[in-house]
Design an enzyme around this catalytic site. Structure first.
Site, short mmCIF file in Angstrom:
data_model
loop_
_atom_site.label_atom_id
_atom_site.label_comp_id
_atom_site.label_asym_id
_atom_site.label_seq_id
_atom_site.Cartn_x
_atom_site.Cartn_y
_atom_site.Cartn_z
CG LEU A 352 -19.55 -51.47 5.29
CD1 LEU A 352 -19.06 -51.37 3.88
CD2 LEU A 352 -18.62 -51.43 6.32
CB CYS A 353 -21.67 -45.59 7.70
SG CYS A 353 -21.66 -46.13 9.52
CB THR A 354 -22.01 -46.42 2.20
OG1 THR A 354 -22.57 -46.21 0.91
CG2 THR A 354 -21.54 -47.67 2.48
CG LEU A 392 -16.98 -47.63 7.07
CD1 LEU A 392 -18.20 -47.65 7.50
CD2 LEU A 392 -16.25 -46.36 7.25
#
Length: 402
Positions: A352-354, A392
């Site tokens: 994920l983009c976190t 997402l």
């Protein structure tokens, strides 16, 4: 010409099956797998130690997978649910409504209507819920089964999460219970029972013992003015499991031995009352694993990152974002090479983009390669169902009971 067979090193065994074979069964990663033999072993241990007469309930919120609930239906004495959907799962498993307790501070009108119509025990947590339940009983032409969830007037230390003892949305404050009992009597509804839930994820036996003793004293005090004893008292659970390095398993034997001291007094003062122990993660938490696959590996400014196709969207608890004050690692292994000789310190992250998406921080593991399986243990409770699956829009993980 002779052929030399290349032997793969043995992989992690789970439920008697190699993790690579589990991956073949699942069809893709990530997936959760739950071991029925481990669940059976835990229940057998409890049945051996618990006093006769103590009923064992499973709290479905820990793991609501229908196959798990159906499997447990023949092994426990009842279920505790926190939503209409969990109630439906319990009923579909063949459990009688009288063996189901429905708790939760925010039950909707539809939740309560379905519960009253089904005949399950509704654990009311406010005056509003009590009035709505009794009104629905008149509307539907049935006698609702009503218990009162009590917010106790004591607090316990050394539990992972306190569920009562101070200002809380859970249950009815002790001082307000007599008024609810009078209202029940005025509405000609018999009290089915009491429910006292003081906390969860406790590994300290003395804390559990003291909380149970105080819960029993509280029930005896509240029931002293009743014309007849309630049918049951749900004393909660609170039994924890070790997740992190340095944690010691709960001494369940000591807890159960203490029950032999206070249980006879409860039965003498309230003849016929059924005591209930409500457990969730203690029954299934250690019986589950989460498996994802390494899809990349890279070094950034001297730190190694093992990147997987899993993450916090599937297993929020392992990421450290499920109420933990300090982020600590769940037990993590490389499933297909758990005993690999070449080792490295790394960060295991999701896709994920976190920066919150971390399955393990600064952990020593066998050197990971693309295609390897990362296995997170202690994943049988509050895994898939407690996670933001749609974050997402990645594919959802498979679940298997093996």
């Amino acid at each position: 010409m002779s052929l030399t067979l290349i032997r793969r090193p043995p992989g992690l065994q789970f439920g008697g099956v190699d993790v690579r074979q589990l991956a073949d069964r699942a069809g893709h990663t990530p997936f959760f797998a739950y071991d029925r033999s481990a669940i059976d072993a835990r229940i057998r241990e409890l049945r051996r130690l618990l006093p006769s007469g103590m009923h064992l309930h499973y709290s479905i919120k820990a793991n609501p997978m229908p196959a798990v609930v159906h499997y447990l239906a023949g092994r426990v004495d009842g279920f505790d649910v926190a939503s209409a959907q969990e109630m439906a799962i319990a009923l579909d498993a063949g459990t009688t409504p009288a063996a189901i307790g429905f708790a939760g501070p925010g039950k909707s009108h539809d939740d309560l209507r379905r519960a009253v119509a089904s005949g399950v025990n509704v654990h009311v947590e406010s005056e509003t819920q009590l009035r709505l339940v009794t009104a629905l009983g008149w509307e539907l032409g049935v006698q609702p089964s009503v218990a009162i969830r009590v917010n106790p007037d004591f607090q316990v230390g050394q539990s992972g999460m306190r569920m009562g003892g101070g200002a809380a949305p859970f249950g009815v404050d002790v001082g307000q219970v007599p008024a609810l009992l009078r209202e029940l009597e005025a509405r000609e509804v018999a009290l089915a029972g009491f429910h006292i839930f003081w906390g969860s994820q406790c590994l300290h036996a003395a804390t559990v013992i003291e909380a149970q003793r105080q819960s029993v004293e509280l029930v005896l005090r509240l029931a002293s003015g009743l014309t007849g004893p309630p049918r049951f008292v749900n004393l909660g659970g609170g039994f924890g499991i070790p997740y992190f390095a340095g944690e010691t398993p709960l001494d369940v034997k000591a807890v159960c031995e203490a029950m032999h001291d206070w249980l006879p007094r409860l039965g003498e003062r309230l003849p016929g009352i059924v005591p209930i122990l409500e457990l969730g993660r203690y029954l299934v938490g250690e019986a589950g694993i989460y498996v994802c696959r390494v899809i990349d590996q890279k070094v950034s400014r001297g730190k190694t990152f093992v990147i997987t196709d899993g993450g916090l969207h599937h297993h929020l608890a392992a990421s450290g974002n499920f109420g933990q004050v300090l982020r600590r690692n769940f037990p993590v292994v490389i499933g297909n090479r758990p005993d690999g000789v070449t080792r490295e310190r790394c960060h295991v992250v999701g896709c994920l983009c976190t920066p919150l998406d971390r399955l393990a921080d600064d952990i020593e593991l066998p050197e990971a390669h693309i295609g390897d399986f990362v296995v997170v243990r202690q994943s049988g409770a509050y895994g898939r169902s407690a996670s933001p699956l749609h974050f997402l829009s990645h594919p959802e993980p498979v679940e298997m009971l093996v």
